[in-house]
Design an enzyme around this catalytic site. Sequence first.
Site, PDB file in Angstrom:
ATOM      1  N   CYS A 179       0.023 -20.044   7.093  1.00 26.87           N
ATOM      2  CA  CYS A 179      -0.124 -19.761   5.787  1.00 26.87           C
ATOM      3  C   CYS A 179       0.948 -18.851   5.518  1.00 26.87           C
ATOM      4  O   CYS A 179       1.974 -18.831   6.128  1.00 26.87           O
ATOM      5  CB  CYS A 179      -1.445 -19.089   5.102  1.00 26.87           C
ATOM      6  N   SER A 180       0.817 -17.864   4.885  1.00 24.11           N
ATOM      7  CA  SER A 180       1.707 -16.685   4.495  1.00 24.11           C
ATOM      8  C   SER A 180       2.091 -15.629   5.515  1.00 24.11           C
ATOM      9  O   SER A 180       2.880 -14.777   5.594  1.00 24.11           O
ATOM     10  CB  SER A 180       1.629 -15.995   3.154  1.00 24.11           C
TER      11      SER A 180
END
Lengths: 235, 235
Positions: free
Chosen positions: B101-102
């Site tokens: 993800c981020s």
Amino acid sequence: MTLRFGILVFPNVQQLDLTGPYEVLASAKGAEVELIWKDRSPVTSSTRLALNPTVTFDDCPPLDVLCVPGGGGVNALLEDKAVLDFVRQRAAQARYVTSVCSGALVLGAAGLLKGKRATTHWYAHDFLEEFGAVPVDARIAEDGNLITAGGVTSGIDFGLALVARLLGQAEAETVQLSLEYAPAPPFRSGTPAEASPAVLAEAKERLAGSRRVREEMFARWRDARAAAAPTRIHG
Amino acid sequence: MTLRFGILVFPNVQQLDLTGPYEVLASAKGAEVELIWKDRSPVTSSTRLALNPTVTFDDCPPLDVLCVPGGGGVNALLEDKAVLDFVRQRAAQARYVTSVCSGALVLGAAGLLKGKRATTHWYAHDFLEEFGAVPVDARIAEDGNLITAGGVTSGIDFGLALVARLLGQAEAETVQLSLEYAPAPPFRSGTPAEASPAVLAEAKERLAGSRRVREEMFARWRDARAAAAPTRIHG
């Protein structure tokens, strides 16, 4: 409006049984998720991740949804009166009674699966009949307000289906997008039917210990029922 | 032989970014997973689940794999020298440097994405270029010993791919079967391309807060670089 989900947490729970649906449910609008156990001490999951109960059996608020996850730790719950009493009592009040993975066996031991369509982890599926359930070969089984999910990762699919039921399909789709749930398993081995015989044998071998304890437990219960039966007939 | 995975844990981490791959990795033979943070106090994830670090930056053992998950809490890490130093230092020693993800943005801020093919959550994808990465529109991107995964649930697919790389496909298939990873998402809305415009707008709206902070941060960095550039040219 707050929707309150209560998930049982216990020693040797399979953490992804719990954290998968937790993330889906907690991402829905107005949702709150509690982790319930006898006390608030951190609990160690079967893969060592520690989980912290947020409420106890005694101070747990009213629940819209009760959810019992699975894992090796389920065996100890199947004869734990405090757990089974809590599950029975909350099941009588909740809008939905649910389980992920072998958590279904806890619902069974609490007497909640009788005559109900239900599913569980593939390597616990044959135990469902012992509780009078109607075993369903599906990733999610619904029967009235009872929703049971298959093994571990099925809790994510289950969570989305539950959000759709409670808050509508648009809300479930929004959660699915925010969690980027467009799965792409690298192999085709997620079910016994898909897996190779060697992989199936190896997976069974790794689950053999907790499976054996479970088998012995069910055999003991059958013996106890058999011993009790003539007394009732002649009594 | 022990394979040691170290996953960064931090305030407002998206817990499924971490718990998904954790369960996959920890289910592999001989694997140990550590949760790493500055101290051992419980950390609260973005959906309120508490996670307990098992080691600190100072006493973290050597790692085979470093993994940085994402979530709203990533923003604070992007300018946190202690975090970026730790990530850089461990990345230089680990066999694989990874993110979910981020979390990719943390690798970027640590200077580890320059010229590298990488992916991240769909709503953070445009930030990859700011770090000199080559953005890849895929659930898992591999470039040498750098493996980045897309949003949240992609961490499960990533975990299985990583297990296959480290321990072979049979081991990964066994883990996939034990976790019954045969996903069946109830809706087709897991990516911006699949989701309806209304669902996409709503998901963006919910992520707007942390996105805005991130945009401001990148704008500030661009300004700082622009201000610094003439000095270098004329200095």
